[in-house]
Motif scaffolding. Structure first.
Motif, PDB file in Angstrom:
ATOM      1  N   THR A   1       0.847  -1.192   0.000  1.00 54.03           N
ATOM      2  CA  THR A   1       0.000   0.000   0.000  1.00 54.03           C
ATOM      3  C   THR A   1       0.882   1.240   0.000  1.00 54.03           C
ATOM      4  OG1 THR A   1      -0.097   0.088   2.404  1.00 54.03           O
ATOM      5  CG2 THR A   1      -1.828  -1.133   1.305  1.00 54.03           C
ATOM      6  N   THR A   2       0.309   2.343  -0.394  1.00 53.85           N
ATOM      7  CA  THR A   2       1.005   3.627  -0.382  1.00 53.85           C
ATOM      8  C   THR A   2       0.174   4.598   0.437  1.00 53.85           C
ATOM      9  OG1 THR A   2       1.790   3.161  -2.602  1.00 53.85           O
ATOM     10  CG2 THR A   2       2.018   5.410  -1.838  1.00 53.85           C
TER      11      THR A   2
ATOM     12  N   GLU B   1      -0.496   8.644   2.147  1.00 57.28           N
ATOM     13  CA  GLU B   1      -0.615   9.946   1.496  1.00 57.28           C
ATOM     14  C   GLU B   1       0.712  10.665   1.305  1.00 57.28           C
ATOM     15  OE1 GLU B   1      -1.483   9.614   5.638  1.00 57.28           O
ATOM     16  OE2 GLU B   1      -2.882   9.098   4.094  1.00 57.28           O
ATOM     17  N   THR B   2       1.781  10.264   2.053  1.00 63.26           N
ATOM     18  CA  THR B   2       3.087  10.898   1.871  1.00 63.26           C
ATOM     19  C   THR B   2       3.934  10.176   0.836  1.00 63.26           C
ATOM     20  OG1 THR B   2       4.051   9.618   3.677  1.00 63.26           O
ATOM     21  CG2 THR B   2       3.104  11.761   4.236  1.00 63.26           C
ATOM     22  N   GLY B   3       3.428   9.091   0.283  1.00 63.22           N
ATOM     23  CA  GLY B   3       4.148   8.363  -0.752  1.00 63.22           C
ATOM     24  C   GLY B   3       4.972   7.200  -0.236  1.00 63.22           C
ATOM     25  N   ARG B   4       4.943   6.948   1.077  1.00 55.87           N
ATOM     26  CA  ARG B   4       5.710   5.827   1.621  1.00 55.87           C
ATOM     27  C   ARG B   4       5.005   4.509   1.323  1.00 55.87           C
ATOM     28  NH1 ARG B   4       6.455   7.265   7.735  1.00 55.87           N
ATOM     29  NH2 ARG B   4       4.392   8.088   7.326  1.00 55.87           N
ATOM     30  N   LEU B   5       5.808   3.499   1.011  1.00 56.92           N
ATOM     31  CA  LEU B   5       5.260   2.183   0.730  1.00 56.92           C
ATOM     32  C   LEU B   5       5.212   1.356   2.014  1.00 56.92           C
ATOM     33  CD1 LEU B   5       7.150   1.272  -2.553  1.00 56.92           C
ATOM     34  CD2 LEU B   5       4.799   2.065  -2.314  1.00 56.92           C
ATOM     35  N   ASN B   6       4.205   0.502   2.124  1.00 58.75           N
ATOM     36  CA  ASN B   6       4.076  -0.402   3.251  1.00 58.75           C
ATOM     37  C   ASN B   6       3.781  -1.785   2.683  1.00 58.75           C
ATOM     38  OD1 ASN B   6       3.893  -1.454   5.750  1.00 58.75           O
ATOM     39  ND2 ASN B   6       2.190  -0.173   6.455  1.00 58.75           N
ATOM     40  N   ASN B   7       4.671  -2.744   2.948  1.00 67.98           N
ATOM     41  CA  ASN B   7       4.532  -4.095   2.413  1.00 67.98           C
ATOM     42  C   ASN B   7       3.947  -5.021   3.478  1.00 67.98           C
ATOM     43  OD1 ASN B   7       5.683  -3.420  -0.038  1.00 67.98           O
ATOM     44  ND2 ASN B   7       7.742  -3.761   0.731  1.00 67.98           N
ATOM     45  N   TYR B   8       3.021  -5.850   3.077  1.00 69.36           N
ATOM     46  CA  TYR B   8       2.418  -6.845   3.950  1.00 69.36           C
ATOM     47  C   TYR B   8       2.663  -8.222   3.344  1.00 69.36           C
ATOM     48  CZ  TYR B   8      -0.129  -2.848   5.817  1.00 69.36           C
ATOM     49  OH  TYR B   8      -0.463  -1.648   6.364  1.00 69.36           O
ATOM     50  N   SER B   9       3.078  -9.144   4.181  1.00 70.79           N
ATOM     51  CA  SER B   9       3.279 -10.497   3.668  1.00 70.79           C
ATOM     52  C   SER B   9       1.934 -11.208   3.561  1.00 70.79           C
ATOM     53  CB  SER B   9       4.200 -11.286   4.602  1.00 70.79           C
ATOM     54  OG  SER B   9       3.598 -11.401   5.871  1.00 70.79           O
TER      55      SER B   9
END
Length: 56
Positions: A4-5, A7-15
């Motif tokens: 997911t991304t 609102e600041t553009g940082r990515l967050n990965n979920y396994s």
């Protein structure tokens, strides 16, 4: 992998999560083996504690 991304553009990965299943009750032979392992572990710990007590 689910990404997911915010609102600041940082990515967050979920396994990906593994499929869930219910455990089966151990068979009588497995229960006896667990009791034997527990007894051996108790004897080992007791012997180690008595040895440490005797040495100190």
């Amino acid at each position: 992998m689910y990404t997911t991304t915010d609102e600041t553009g940082r990515l967050n990965n979920y396994s990906t999560e593994p499929e869930m299943y219910l455990a089966s009750y151990p068979a009588p032979e497995q229960q006896r083996r667990y009791m034997l392992q527990g007894g051996i572990a108790t004897l080992l710990i007791s012997a180690l504690m008595l040895t440490a007590l005797a040495v100190s």
